[in-house]
Design a protein around this motif. Structure first.
Motif, mmCIF file in Angstrom:
data_model
loop_
_atom_site.group_PDB
_atom_site.id
_atom_site.type_symbol
_atom_site.label_atom_id
_atom_site.label_comp_id
_atom_site.label_asym_id
_atom_site.label_seq_id
_atom_site.Cartn_x
_atom_site.Cartn_y
_atom_site.Cartn_z
ATOM 1 N N SER A 1 0.940 -1.339 -0.002
ATOM 2 C CA SER A 1 0.280 0.208 0.120
ATOM 3 C C SER A 1 1.133 1.246 -0.229
ATOM 4 N N MET B 1 1.088 5.610 -1.191
ATOM 5 C CA MET B 1 0.329 7.040 -1.267
ATOM 6 C C MET B 1 -1.083 7.276 -0.491
ATOM 7 N N ASP B 2 -0.597 6.913 0.698
ATOM 8 C CA ASP B 2 -1.677 7.055 1.276
ATOM 9 C C ASP B 2 -2.799 5.339 1.528
ATOM 10 N N GLY B 3 -2.657 4.306 0.444
ATOM 11 C CA GLY B 3 -3.451 3.904 0.449
ATOM 12 C C GLY B 3 -4.241 3.468 -0.710
#
Length: 391
Positions: free
Chosen positions: A25, A27-29
């Motif tokens: 995961s 880019m912040d998900g």
């Protein structure tokens, strides 16, 4: 990491690491990376996995905006456009092309024999598929070299921007797309006035009959068929020859058992996939292993890693043309399974059969040069020496 030119010759150790760490995961998900076969097989068939990259909440990937071929669309538009083209790629049509493919391959090998040398890319892997798809479309052969330049620029644009942000690369792709559009606009106008027995006339006729094919859709489809119709097959053929030369026992096996040629093609697709990765955008909750992508999130699927997943393939880093075929994802899966898979398999099989039978004592000469792009990965130059070419 994937964009590092130093990895182009052998990305597989890194791909194995990424597969083992999957799903990742980032880019912040908003971005999830996976190289596990089970994840890719599920995502490629999931109803919430969209091919419309403009839905993405992260930097877009793919060809420039406006090039909305059916490869970059979801149903119902994908279904409508693909249906218009699919009649030219049925098993019966592809089988009927074998004599012509064989004729072209024979001519290429005759030229190689006269030259006394061979760059597999320039002399075999590129000219065969571009000639066949050009003939199918009804595109003049004398424009092949110009197509090569434009196609190369568009192929570079398929590398995800979030992995390789390069404004010059995208600008070059925009220019190439504009040139392709102008080129096909002229041909389309000619076919409207004077239809022929070719795929381009078929598409123009369908559009003129009110089959809801707009001018922009027609242009995008023509560009897709020409570029996709040779770029990936060029890589497939070159990768196959390279694998055979690096594994002489497999070349010997192919010579002794010509019926293994289809297996050789399938093993190359698994072992050194011409398309190394692809993306999908979530148009709703999209599970990726034990993670879930939100709406607009992107999943980067490492096809080349999945095709060497030890959970699916025994001894996956070994090139074995006797391996039981099936299971690889080189042609994707689901509704976007490669329309040209049958043609690519035919062209590869005819070339590899001729290479095994006719090239005497082939050997690699010097290092292998790779193309700059990593999504469509393959040699840019592959020099091969030999003692002769038989008839």
């Amino acid at each position: 990491m994937l964009a590092d030119p130093a990895l182009r010759a052998d990305p597989y150790p890194l791909l194995a690491q990424l597969r083992e760490a999957s799903p990742l995961s980032l880019m912040d998900g908003a971005l999830v990376v996976t190289g596990r076969h089970r994840d890719l097989a599920a995502i490629l068939r999931h109803q919430n996995a969209s091919s419309e990259r403009q839905r993405s909440m992260v930097a877009p990937s793919g060809v420039p905006t406006g090039a909305l071929s059916f490869l970059s669309l979801d149903p119902p538009d994908h279904t409508r456009l693909r249906r218009l083209v699919s009649s030219a790629f049925t098993p019966r049509v592809i089988a009927a092309l074998r004599p012509r493919v064989t004729e072209v391959v024979d001519a290429l090998f005759a030229r190689v024999a006269e030259q006394g040398r061979m760059d597999v890319v320039d002399d075999l892997a590129y000219p065969l598929p571009v000639q066949i798809i050009s003939e199918m479309l009804g595109v003049p052969r004398e424009d092949d070299e110009q197509f090569r330049v434009w196609s190369g620029l568009l192929a570079r644009a398929l590398d995800p921007q979030f992995a390789d942000p390069d404004p010059q690369r995208m600008a070059g792709a925009e220019t190439a797309r504009d040139e392709f559009d102008r080129y096909f606009s002229r041909l389309i106008a000619q076919r409207r006035a004077h239809p022929r027995e070719d795929l381009l006339s078929l598409l123009v006729h369908a559009e003129s009959e009110g089959d809801k094919l707009t001018e922009s859709e027609l242009l995008a489809t023509c560009v897709l068929l020409l570029v996709a119709g040779h770029e990936t097959t060029t890589n497939l053929i070159a990768n196959a020859v390279l694998a055979l030369l690096r594994n002489p026992d497999q070349l010997d096996a192919l010579r002794a058992r010509p019926e293994l040629v289809e297996g050789c093609t399938e093993e190359t697709l698994r072992y050194d996939a011409p398309v190394q990765l692809t993306t999908r955008v979530a148009r709703g909750p999209l599970p990726v292993g034990d993670l879930e992508l939100p709406e607009g999130g992107v999943v980067l699927m490492l096809i080349a890693a999945a095709n060497r997943d030890p959970d699916v393939f025994d001894d996956p880093d070994r090139f074995d043309i006797t391996r039981k075929p099936g299971g690889h994802l080189a042609f994707a899966a689901g509704i976007h399974f490669c329309l040209g898979a049958g043609l690519a398999r035919l062209e590869s099989a005819v070339v590899l059969d001729a290479f095994a039978r006719r090239i005497v004592a082939p050997r690699l000469l010097g290092p292998v040069e790779y193309k700059a792009n990593f999504t469509l990965r393959g040699p840019a130059r592959l020099d091969v020496g030999f003692d002769g070419v038989t008839t």
